[in-house]
Design a protein around this motif. Structure first.
Motif, PDB file in Angstrom:
ATOM      1  N   VAL A   1     120.747  32.864 125.595  1.00 15.79           N
ATOM      2  CA  VAL A   1     121.726  33.925 125.349  1.00 15.79           C
ATOM      3  C   VAL A   1     122.350  33.746 123.964  1.00 15.79           C
ATOM      4  O   VAL A   1     122.470  34.710 123.201  1.00 15.79           O
ATOM      5  CB  VAL A   1     122.803  33.956 126.456  1.00 15.79           C
ATOM      6  N   GLU A   2     122.726  32.524 123.630  1.00 15.81           N
ATOM      7  CA  GLU A   2     123.332  32.278 122.320  1.00 15.81           C
ATOM      8  C   GLU A   2     122.349  32.591 121.190  1.00 15.81           C
ATOM      9  O   GLU A   2     122.739  33.119 120.148  1.00 15.81           O
ATOM     10  CB  GLU A   2     123.824  30.835 122.236  1.00 15.81           C
TER      11      GLU A   2
ATOM     12  N   ILE B   1     122.261  36.359 120.875  1.00 18.76           N
ATOM     13  CA  ILE B   1     123.497  36.806 120.230  1.00 18.76           C
ATOM     14  C   ILE B   1     123.378  36.639 118.717  1.00 18.76           C
ATOM     15  O   ILE B   1     123.707  37.550 117.945  1.00 18.76           O
ATOM     16  CB  ILE B   1     124.710  36.028 120.784  1.00 18.76           C
ATOM     17  N   ALA B   2     122.874  35.488 118.291  1.00 20.35           N
ATOM     18  CA  ALA B   2     122.726  35.225 116.860  1.00 20.35           C
ATOM     19  C   ALA B   2     121.674  36.145 116.239  1.00 20.35           C
ATOM     20  O   ALA B   2     121.884  36.709 115.162  1.00 20.35           O
ATOM     21  CB  ALA B   2     122.359  33.761 116.643  1.00 20.35           C
ATOM     22  N   GLN B   3     120.550  36.319 116.928  1.00 18.42           N
ATOM     23  CA  GLN B   3     119.456  37.134 116.407  1.00 18.42           C
ATOM     24  C   GLN B   3     119.887  38.594 116.233  1.00 18.42           C
ATOM     25  O   GLN B   3     119.542  39.233 115.253  1.00 18.42           O
ATOM     26  CB  GLN B   3     118.257  37.050 117.336  1.00 18.42           C
ATOM     27  N   LEU B   4     120.641  39.101 117.202  1.00 10.83           N
ATOM     28  CA  LEU B   4     121.092  40.500 117.138  1.00 10.83           C
ATOM     29  C   LEU B   4     122.383  40.660 116.346  1.00 10.83           C
ATOM     30  O   LEU B   4     122.851  41.780 116.158  1.00 10.83           O
ATOM     31  CB  LEU B   4     121.299  41.042 118.563  1.00 10.83           C
ATOM     32  N   ARG B   5     122.979  39.520 115.950  1.00  7.48           N
ATOM     33  CA  ARG B   5     124.285  39.526 115.276  1.00  7.48           C
ATOM     34  C   ARG B   5     125.312  40.283 116.123  1.00  7.48           C
ATOM     35  O   ARG B   5     126.092  41.080 115.633  1.00  7.48           O
ATOM     36  CB  ARG B   5     124.184  40.133 113.874  1.00  7.48           C
ATOM     37  N   TYR B   6     125.273  39.992 117.423  1.00 12.79           N
ATOM     38  CA  TYR B   6     126.180  40.650 118.372  1.00 12.79           C
ATOM     39  C   TYR B   6     127.594  40.126 118.194  1.00 12.79           C
ATOM     40  O   TYR B   6     127.826  38.931 118.061  1.00 12.79           O
ATOM     41  CB  TYR B   6     125.722  40.391 119.816  1.00 12.79           C
TER      42      TYR B   6
END
Length: 103
Positions: free
Chosen positions: A45-46, A49-54
């Protein structure tokens, strides 16, 4: 703003869940740092989050936090709930049980 950025939208919790292969509830648990998430799942999940810059919306985070902090007694009771509460707090003995007849 480039031509590619015009059609782009910000990632949401469902996008993160899809990329990580988990439910949106699991993403929420990771975001809220709850302990009931396996380390490998948390890492996926983390990474998503980083990949999508969520980034969670501060406006939405504030509104959901307010809902959690509000106690049940601050909400107006529905008529059904009010009747149920009055029956539970009544000092009179309960009446006979309701019976239904079946043909």
């Amino acid at each position: 703003m480039s031509q590619d950025d015009k059609g782009a939208r910000a990632a949401n919790i469902f996008d993160v869940a899809r990329l990580a292969g988990v439910s949106h509830q699991t993403v929420s648990r990771v975001l809220n740092d709850l302990p009931n998430v396996r380390p490998a799942t948390r890492a996926r999940v983390e990474q998503a989050i980083a990949q999508l810059r969520y980034s969670p919306s501060p406006r939405l985070a504030r509104s959901s936090r307010g809902a959690r902090e509000r106690s049940d007694s601050s909400r107006p009771a529905s008529p059904t709930t009010a009747r149920a509460r009055s029956r539970c707090t009544s000092t009179s003995p309960p009446g006979p049980p309701a019976t239904t007849s079946r043909p």
